[in-house]
Design an enzyme around this catalytic site. Structure first.
Site, PDB file in Angstrom:
ATOM      1  N   ARG A   8       0.781  -1.173  -0.110  1.00  0.00           N
ATOM      2  CA  ARG A   8      -0.149   0.026   0.171  1.00  0.00           C
ATOM      3  C   ARG A   8       0.940   1.251  -0.052  1.00  0.00           C
ATOM      4  NH1 ARG A   8      -4.025  -0.035   4.625  1.00  0.00           N
ATOM      5  NH2 ARG A   8      -3.126  -1.901   5.455  1.00  0.00           N
ATOM      6  N   LYS A  15       9.253  -0.853   2.698  1.00  0.00           N
ATOM      7  CA  LYS A  15       8.432   0.045   3.620  1.00  0.00           C
ATOM      8  C   LYS A  15       9.395   0.712   4.740  1.00  0.00           C
ATOM      9  CE  LYS A  15       5.096  -1.741   5.933  1.00  0.00           C
ATOM     10  NZ  LYS A  15       3.622  -2.201   6.450  1.00  0.00           N
TER      11      LYS A  15
END
Ligand code: UD1
Ligand code: CA
Length: 464
Positions: A8, A15
């Site tokens: 996402r 991330k």
């Protein structure tokens, strides 16, 4: 755990390497482990493993490493239980394992200390939180309705019954567990669940079955266990983090025009009576002495500003590796730029559109408008005129310009280095100085002024 993909984030950067407060998310987590004096830290990598491992080297250089780091690779990623299994060969049975997520940056050391105390080398201690909307989280299932009832299991949202989904108490993702018990429990995991994953959270039911006490340490501060899954969440946590830093600064006495308009991406230390106007950014290591005032919209990185100095609005200071020093009572800006190795003495004035790089200015020297000082040594009380520059670079090498005390450099001069302007000398405006000048002299190096009398300008031809 730092093996997850972070889909996402929609980014090619792993991330856990996205930055919060100027520092990788994972660096926050490693520092957290160091803050509770962890014996060692094992980073479980998977997606972008090589990049994550290389980055760890950068943010924890062996010299000042906050904690001994090792890596365990998890490929493919079959769940949080599977992730921790990969670290087991590196863990000693006589310790307690604290499980943290590489994408949860704001946990406070005191919270972890309390959790470790609850574990006490013999219990399974879970960090939990009550949420208004617990959707997606693992629920803490207790033996009864009372808050103090025995913890029986953690049930993942996707596996939970309608009744279990009503439970507000969730597992934060952080636990402290005696390593020898963890090892035995992880060996018993299976992936017969809604997601086909090996759930770390299944060890709770093994603890219950084995008669090992399970304690839930419940906190109320959600930010401490909030993970980053998207740019929106990253920005939200950045604000929380900045808000906390701003409050800490104000509690020390720093006066912030607006705590919501300050960003500290590193370490900012302040003396008494420091004032900071809106929209300032501090990066790397910055120290502000007593009574320093920072105007609006300044960016200051790796510099130290001595007592009483004033940095006017829109000034950019970046010391990078060499640092920048601004002396006591100096005035800088507005619109000034100080680059690595700029060392301004006391009461130096640097005005608008002046750039200083790798140069030392002694007490009381002034360059107030539109000027460049690069690789220069400037004496006390020198006045450096508008539009003047040091030509420090010959296309291959840098050379030094020495301007001795009490020199006056006129406007629009070019000082071609290497060159020395003798003490007390004056350089006439518009001069290009290529040779050193003696003390107390006037030096002028420009075309002589001529005036031709009765000069007729060309006139426009007219067609008749
Ligand atoms: C997990 C917990 C859930 C809890 C939630 C809190 C499990 C099974 N569930 O949910 O009870 O409420 O955290 O946020 O543990 N990771 C790996 N390898 C893997 C899977 C995950 O390293 O194979 C890492 C992720 O990168 C992340 C962390 O583990 O840093 C948690 O994974 P995530 O998928 O966010 O958590 P959930 O499994 O959804
Ligand atoms: Ca998951």
């Amino acid at each position: 755990m730092a093996a997850g993909k972070g889909t996402r984030m929609k980014s090619s950067l792993p991330k856990v390497l996205h930055r919060l407060g100027g520092k990788a998310l994972l660096a926050h987590v490693i520092e957290c482990a160091a803050s509770v004096s962890a014996r060692q830290a094992v980073v479980i990598t998977g997606h972008g493993a090589a990049e994550v491992e290389a980055a760890c080297g950068r943010f924890s250089p062996s010299a000042g490493a906050p904690v001994a780091l090792q890596f365990a690779r998890q490929e493919p990623q079959l769940g949080t239980g599977h992730a921790v299994q990969q670290a087991l060969p590196l863990l000693a049975d006589d310790g307690v394992t604290l499980v943290l997520s590489g994408d949860v940056p704001l946990t406070e050391p005191a919270t972890l200390q309390a959790l470790i105390a609850q574990c006490d080398g013999q219990r399974l201690a879970l960090l939990t939180l009550s949420m208004v909307d617990p959707t997606g989280y693992g629920r803490i299932v207790r033996a009864g309705a009372e808050a103090s009832a025995q913890v029986r299991a953690i049930v993942e949202h996707k596996d939970a019954s309608a009744a279990q989904r009503e439970i507000r108490e969730i597992y934060s993702g952080i636990m402290a567990v005696p390593t020898r018990l963890l090892r035995a429990w992880l060996a018993r995991l299976d992936n017969k669940n809604a997601q086909g994953e090996y759930y770390l959270t299944d060890i709770v039911k093994f603890a219950v079955a084995d008669g090992v006490a399970v304690v839930a340490h419940q906190i109320t501060d959600a930010a401490q266990v909030a993970g980053v899954n998207s740019p929106v969440q990253l920005a939200e946590l950045e604000r929380v983090h900045q808000g906390r830093l701003a409050v800490a600064l104000m509690e020390q006495g720093v006066r912030l025009a607006d705590p919501a308009r300050l960003d500290v991406r590193g370490t900012l230390s302040c003396g008494r009576d420091v004032e900071i106007d809106v929209n300032c950014i501090f990066e790397g290591t910055v120290s502000l002495g007593e009574g320093v005032r920072i105007g609006a919209n300044c960016v200051l990185a790796n510099c130290s500003i001595a007592a009483g100095a004033v940095i006017h609005p829109f000034t950019h200071i970046d010391g990078e590796k060499l640092g920048v020093q601004v002396g006591e009572g100096a005035l800088v800006g507005p619109f000034a730029r100080l680059r690595p190795g700029a060392q301004l003495g006391a009461e130096v004035h640097i005005g608008n559109f002046v750039e200083v790089k790798n140069s030392t200015l002694a007490k009381g020297a002034k360059a107030n408008h539109l000027a460049y000082l690069g690789d220069a040594t400037v004496g006390e009380r020198v006045n450096y005129g508008a539009g003047s520059i040091t030509a420090n670079y010959d296309g291959a090498n840098k050379h030094r310009t020495v301007i001795e005390a009490d020199v006056h450099i006129g406007s629009n001069c070019v000082l071609v280095a290497p060159v020395t302007i003798g003490a007390g000398g004056t350089v006439g405006g518009g001069s290009t100085i290529t040779k050193s000048t003696p003390p107390d002299s006037l030096s002028v190096a420009r075309g002589k002024q001529v005036s031709l009398p009765n000069w007729k300008r060309p006139a426009k031809k007219t067609l008749s």
